[in-house]
Structures are given as structure tokens and as C-alpha cells.
Design an enzyme around this catalytic site. Structure first.
Site, PDB file in Angstrom:
ATOM      1  N   GLU A  72      79.182  40.009  61.830  1.00 47.05           N
ATOM      2  CA  GLU A  72      80.218  39.789  61.252  1.00 47.05           C
ATOM      3  C   GLU A  72      80.111  38.016  60.702  1.00 47.05           C
ATOM      4  OE1 GLU A  72      80.810  42.276  61.979  1.00 47.05           O
ATOM      5  OE2 GLU A  72      81.175  44.032  60.203  1.00 47.05           O
ATOM      6  N   ALA A  99      79.634  46.370  55.234  1.00 47.91           N
ATOM      7  CA  ALA A  99      79.680  46.320  54.096  1.00 47.91           C
ATOM      8  C   ALA A  99      79.291  45.666  52.827  1.00 47.91           C
ATOM      9  CB  ALA A  99      80.934  45.329  53.964  1.00 47.91           C
TER      10      ALA A  99
END
Ligand code: COA
Length: 260
Positions: free
Chosen positions: A135, A66
């Protein structure tokens, strides 16, 4: 041009959707997710498209995640909204599409990139590909389905390790894990994936759509996969494809499925 961040092209029944932001390693910003949503929907609704291949442009990355620059200042509510909207618009959409989706992983597939590849129905990687969910190294967790789809594909222990270490695995380890089905040389990736798509295309698209539904039912809360299988199996008997498939077999010829 219709899209700014992706390319979509249909040839011989295969729609290839290419994420095309190579200077940002094809990172998924909001606009790219919206464009992917539209391109997947359009391909799924097109009678011309029998199989969809999703890949990244350039030699380095499938998708490096992302777009971190977009969410760095987000609040708790905005973070939850980002994940919910992304899952609905793209990741769940792809996983539940009735047209088969193959991810051709041509380089880094990290974070949202690996999550997109995992939402596809299966994956083929080039031998320079690297995959991971990094992440937690950013102080966040996977939000586009990674905590659910990674353990489904590789098992809980391996998923825990990958997510906790934030590390990357190479294509060969990914194949060992069952995360990708095949590994090719980079220059052979699209040809190999195209051949796989052509094999799929020879079969009944209606039956394939039913099979996707039944397989996915096992992973959906409140659904009984065996019951969905029985229903979809029964429905097959009412299709023109079933009539053609069985007649062709009995007449010792190749089936020419009408796709109904
Ligand atoms: N979001 C936004 N931009 C990203 C990005 C991401 N997820 N991944 C890469 N980019 C951008 C870089 O900021 C850089 O842009 P710039 O040239 O304008 O500075 C460009 O893509 C090239 O990346 P760079 O980091 O210079 O390449 P590299 O070869 O040194 O490293 C990676 C490659 C994949 C190891 C590294 O880019 C990386 O760690 N990316 C983030 C991966 C990640 O954490 N993804 C999960 C997000 S939740």
C-alpha cells in the site's frame, strides 16, 4: 447465479469460497466484498458446513488487493468509510467466525488479499505464492487490518519491514515467518488443504468455536484472554459434544460429535 464475483460450493462438510475475477487478479471491489460477506455468513449458519476454505480462481492470484480503480478518487471521509465498512463486513467477520476458515493461497496475495488471508484462522500456500502489503507504494496504508494482523503473525520488526518496503515475500519465506503454516506444490494445494479440513472436522465443532473465541480474545482490546478461556472451558462441560467425547474415550471408540 447467486454471485457474480465469487463461487461457493459445499461438499463433504467443506465450503470452498473462491474469489472469481481472474482477469483482475481477483481484486476485491465493493461488490466482491459484499458477496464474500454473504457467502461467509451463509456457510457459518449452515449445519452442513464444518470448515470453510477461501481461495482465488486461476493460477496466478489469490487476491491482488483491493480494487485500486474503485478508490483512486476517494476523499478522506470516503477512505475512512471504505476501511471501516470493509473491516466490519468481511475481515473482522472472517476472523471471528465460529466455523474454522483456512486460506489456501494459490498465487499473489497482496494488500487486501493478504489481509483477507490473515483474517482467516490459518493459511496454507502453494510454492508459487507471493505475499506483501504494497500500500505505501500507492501512498496509502493497509486499511483492512493489515497493520494489526501482520505484526501479530510475523512480529513487529518483520511487519515494519514488509510494510515500509512494500515488497513481496515468497511462500517459503512466509512459512519461515509463520505467516503460512504449510507450503505445497500448486497442484496439491486444494487436496492438502481439504485433508487438513477433514482432520479438523473430526473434532467437536462446538469446542473449536470456543477455542477460536478464546484465542481471538488475546487480540481484542479490553478482553482478558485467560478469563475468556476459563468461561469457554466451563461452558464446554455443558455440551453434548463433551459428553460424547469423554464417553467415546472411556469406551475406547471414535467420537461421533453431535455438534451441540
Ligand atoms: N486493483 C485493480 N485491478 C488490479 C489489481 C488491483 N489491486 N491488481 C491487478 N489488477 C488488474 C490489472 O489492472 C490488470 O487489469 P487490465 O488487464 O484490465 O489492465 C489485471 O488485473 C492483470 O494485472 P497485471 O498488472 O497486468 O498483471 P501482472 O502480472 O503484470 O502484475 C501484479 C501482477 C500483482 C504485480 C500487479 O497486478 C500489481 O501490482 N497489482 C496491484 C497490487 C497492489 O498494489 N495491491 C494493493 C492494493 S491496495
Amino acid at each position: 447465479m447467486k454471485y457474480q464475483n465469487i463461487l461457493s460450493r459445499t461438499e463433504n462438510g467443506i465450503t470452498t469460497i473462491t474469489i472469481n475475477r481472474p482477469s483482475k487478479l481477483n481484486a476485491l471491489n465493493r461488490e466482491t466484498i459484499q458477496e464474500l460477506h454473504e457467502a461467509f455468513e451463509e456457510a457459518d449458519n449452515s449445519a452442513e458446513t464444518k470448515v470453510i476454505i477461501v481461495t482465488g480462481s486461476g493460477e496466478k492470484a489469490f487476491v491482488a488487493g483491493a480494487d485500486i480503480s474503485e478508490f483512486a478518487e476517494f476523499s478522506v471521509e470516503e477512505g475512512a468509510q471504505l476501511a471501516a465498512k470493509g473491516q466490519e463486513l468481511l475481515f473482522d467477520l472472517v476472523a471471528n467466525l465460529s466455523t474454522p476458515v483456512i486460506a489456501a493461497i494459490n498465487g499473489f496475495a497482496l494488500g487486501g488479499g493478504l489481509e483477507l488471508a490473515m483474517a482467516a484462522h490459518f493459511r496454507i500456500a502453494s510454492d508459487n505464492a507471493k505475499m506483501g502489503l504494497p500500500e505505501v507504494s500507492l501512498g496509502v496504508i493497509p486499511g483492512y487490518g493489515g497493520t494489526q494482523r501482520l505484526p501479530q503473525l510475523v512480529g513487529k520488526g518483520r511487519a515494519m519491514e514488509m510494510i515500509m518496503t512494500a515488497g513481496m515475500i515468497d511462500a517459503h519465506q512466509a512459512r519461515q515467518y509463520g505467516l503460512v503454516n504449510h507450503v505445497t506444490a500448486p497442484e496439491e494445494l486444494m487436496g492438502f488443504t481439504g485433508k487438513m479440513a477433514s482432520r479438523i472436522m473430526k473434532n467437536s465443532s462446538v469446542a473449536i468455536a470456543s477455542a477460536i473465541k478464546a484465542i481471538n480474545a488475546n487480540y481484542e482490546a479490553g478482553k482478558n484472554g485467560f478469563e475468556v478461556e476459563i468461561e469457554e472451558f466451563g461452558n464446554s462441560f455443558g455440551t453434548a459434544d463433551f459428553k460424547e467425547g469423554t464417553q467415546a474415550f472411556l469406551q475406547k471408540r471414535k467420537a461421533d460429535f453431535p455438534g451441540r
